[in-house]
Write a protein that holds these residues in place. Structure first.
Motif, PDB file in Angstrom:
ATOM      1  N   ASP A  74       1.047  -1.268   0.041  1.00 39.70           N
ATOM      2  CA  ASP A  74      -0.158   0.241   0.186  1.00 39.70           C
ATOM      3  C   ASP A  74       0.885   1.327   0.094  1.00 39.70           C
ATOM      4  N   PRO A  75       0.277   2.464  -0.186  1.00 37.80           N
ATOM      5  CA  PRO A  75       1.150   3.721  -0.213  1.00 37.80           C
ATOM      6  C   PRO A  75       2.125   3.708   0.976  1.00 37.80           C
ATOM      7  N   TYR A  76       1.785   3.325   2.146  1.00 34.52           N
ATOM      8  CA  TYR A  76       2.713   3.515   3.272  1.00 34.52           C
ATOM      9  C   TYR A  76       3.628   2.381   3.526  1.00 34.52           C
ATOM     10  N   LEU A  77       3.719   1.569   2.564  1.00 36.64           N
ATOM     11  CA  LEU A  77       4.964   0.461   2.366  1.00 36.64           C
ATOM     12  C   LEU A  77       6.049   1.097   2.632  1.00 36.64           C
ATOM     13  N   LEU A  78       6.642   2.158   2.043  1.00 32.78           N
ATOM     14  CA  LEU A  78       7.797   2.614   1.939  1.00 32.78           C
ATOM     15  C   LEU A  78       8.183   3.731   3.196  1.00 32.78           C
ATOM     16  N   GLY A  79       7.246   3.916   4.241  1.00 30.00           N
ATOM     17  CA  GLY A  79       7.545   4.616   5.293  1.00 30.00           C
ATOM     18  C   GLY A  79       7.306   6.069   4.901  1.00 30.00           C
ATOM     19  N   VAL A  80       6.627   6.246   4.161  1.00 28.80           N
ATOM     20  CA  VAL A  80       6.127   7.871   3.522  1.00 28.80           C
ATOM     21  C   VAL A  80       5.521   8.354   4.793  1.00 28.80           C
ATOM     22  N   SER A  81       4.307   7.653   4.989  1.00 29.05           N
ATOM     23  CA  SER A  81       3.374   8.257   6.094  1.00 29.05           C
ATOM     24  C   SER A  81       4.078   8.554   7.385  1.00 29.05           C
ATOM     25  N   SER A  82       5.076   7.613   7.801  1.00 29.61           N
ATOM     26  CA  SER A  82       5.732   7.606   9.246  1.00 29.61           C
ATOM     27  C   SER A  82       6.705   8.652   9.077  1.00 29.61           C
ATOM     28  N   GLY A  83       7.350   8.922   7.829  1.00 28.99           N
ATOM     29  CA  GLY A  83       8.155  10.010   7.653  1.00 28.99           C
ATOM     30  C   GLY A  83       7.362  11.415   7.658  1.00 28.99           C
ATOM     31  N   ALA A  84       6.466  11.627   7.020  1.00 28.71           N
ATOM     32  CA  ALA A  84       5.510  12.837   7.036  1.00 28.71           C
ATOM     33  C   ALA A  84       5.036  13.233   8.429  1.00 28.71           C
ATOM     34  N   SER A  85       4.757  11.921   9.374  1.00 26.94           N
ATOM     35  CA  SER A  85       4.285  12.405  10.853  1.00 26.94           C
ATOM     36  C   SER A  85       5.397  12.612  11.628  1.00 26.94           C
ATOM     37  N   VAL A 119      15.071   5.198   2.142  1.00 25.89           N
ATOM     38  CA  VAL A 119      14.735   3.646   1.784  1.00 25.89           C
ATOM     39  C   VAL A 119      15.288   3.121   0.312  1.00 25.89           C
ATOM     40  N   PHE A 120      15.082   4.009  -0.596  1.00 23.02           N
ATOM     41  CA  PHE A 120      15.743   3.402  -1.933  1.00 23.02           C
ATOM     42  C   PHE A 120      17.059   3.289  -2.106  1.00 23.02           C
ATOM     43  N   LEU A 121      17.763   4.046  -0.996  1.00 27.11           N
ATOM     44  CA  LEU A 121      19.409   3.974  -0.980  1.00 27.11           C
ATOM     45  C   LEU A 121      19.557   2.420  -0.422  1.00 27.11           C
ATOM     46  N   LEU A 122      18.766   2.251   0.737  1.00 26.43           N
ATOM     47  CA  LEU A 122      18.972   0.744   1.448  1.00 26.43           C
ATOM     48  C   LEU A 122      18.607  -0.287   0.647  1.00 26.43           C
ATOM     49  N   ALA A 123      17.575   0.194  -0.272  1.00 29.62           N
ATOM     50  CA  ALA A 123      17.104  -1.092  -1.132  1.00 29.62           C
ATOM     51  C   ALA A 123      17.961  -1.502  -2.362  1.00 29.62           C
ATOM     52  N   GLN A 124      19.102  -0.754  -2.452  1.00 26.28           N
ATOM     53  CA  GLN A 124      20.044  -1.190  -3.594  1.00 26.28           C
ATOM     54  C   GLN A 124      20.879  -2.279  -3.262  1.00 26.28           C
TER      55      GLN A 124
END
Length: 317
Positions: A74-85, A119-124
């Motif tokens: 879902d849209p919060y899979l990448l931690g975007v919501s947690s980062g915004a919070s 997250v993108f850098l860690l997923a590489q």
């Protein structure tokens, strides 16, 4: 949207709503100044923001489920919501005076984007983005951001905490045209990228080999999907707070209606997400009137049982 704009503490007819909108779009003098103020300045910006938020979250859900080939994405899979919070909580207590002009929305959007980059850098791995590493990195960063958010909340004054908690659970209260001016181009840009990528979405959902056979540069296409999905999520969360289950459930409902072909799936998900969010926001401001419920509560109450129903029917998983 017309019905949601008409319903409220001061009931208005759909004809009045359409008349005010027509007068505004044609720059004619308002026939009823009071109705014009209620509709144009208070209700319609909120309804429009709800439609954009629902469409954006639904599109991001379709995108990420295809990207990682996981029905639970879902849209919060990448931690975007947690980062915004985290940004929303940090702004009132830790931001220097020079950044005060950003406001909660600007801080939330900035930290959401920063989260995606991390997250993108860690997923590489070896210059490639691995599905499993992307999910695990997103979950880990989300937990870290949530921990810092909880710690910061302990030092916030009770008055500030109440407002921030309401925002974290999702709310469109107080959305004005100024917020829409920032949110709208970001959401529409992300949706446009995905609509132009439906052929690649079909290929990537079927597997990297299929996508490669269609002539798609899988690595760069994944990055494009990641950026589009993250942009949509960050734009919505920074304006409306954390709204769960929309991006998870709506794509599955759309698949039940039109199948898995993204040429039909994505447009239907956009419309369903927009309509669903408008209805949810209407319930948030009318079910407990004159008080208002956080949107996240209603989406969870509606979305979780329906998702379990789909799971029980083996429509997903």
């Amino acid at each position: 949207m017309v019905a949601a704009t008409a319903i409220g503490s001061v009931p208005l007819s759909p004809g009045t709503v359409l008349g005010v909108l027509f007068d505004r779009l044609t720059r004619r003098p308002a026939a009823d100044p009071l109705a014009d103020q209620i509709i144009w300045d208070i209700r319609f910006p909120r309804v429009l923001a709800g439609a954009l938020a629902g469409a954006g979250l639904a599109a991001a859900g379709v995108c990420l489920q295809a990207l990682v080939r996981n029905p639970l994405a879902d849209p919060y899979l990448l931690g975007v919501s947690s980062g915004a919070s985290l940004g929303a909580v940090l702004m009132p207590v830790a931001a220097p005076a020079a950044l005060a002009g950003l406001g909660v929305t600007g801080a939330a959007f900035g930290t959401a984007c920063l989260t995606v980059v991390v997250v993108f850098l860690l997923a590489q791995r070896g210059g490639r983005m691995a599905d499993r590493r992307l999910i695990l990195a997103g979950v880990a960063v989300a937990y870290l951001a949530n921990a810092v958010t909880s710690f910061v909340q302990l030092s916030i004054a009770p008055g500030q905490l109440q407002g921030i908690m309401f925002w974290l659970m999702g709310s469109l209260a107080g959305v004005q045209w100024t917020a829409l001016a920032t949110m709208t181009p970001l959401v529409l840009s992300g949706i446009a990228v995905l609509l132009l990528s439906v052929r690649g979405l079909n290929g990537i959902a079927a597997g990297d080999d299929t996508a490669f056979g269609l002539g798609i540069n899988v690595h760069w296409f994944r990055i494009r999907l990641l950026l589009a999905g993250s942009l949509l999520t960050a734009a919505v969360v920074s304006a409306a707070g954390g709204i769960g289950f929309v991006g998870l459930v709506i794509p599955h409902v759309a698949r039940l209606l039109v199948g898995g072909d993204h040429r039909r799936l994505l447009p239907v998900a956009l419309l369903l997400g927009a309509a669903f969010m408008v209805l949810v926001d209407l319930g948030a401001r009318t079910l407990a009137a004159p008080s208002e419920l956080p949107i996240g509560i209603i989406t969870a109450v509606v979305g979780a049982p329906y998702f379990l129903y789909l799971l029980r029917r083996k429509e997903i998983g």
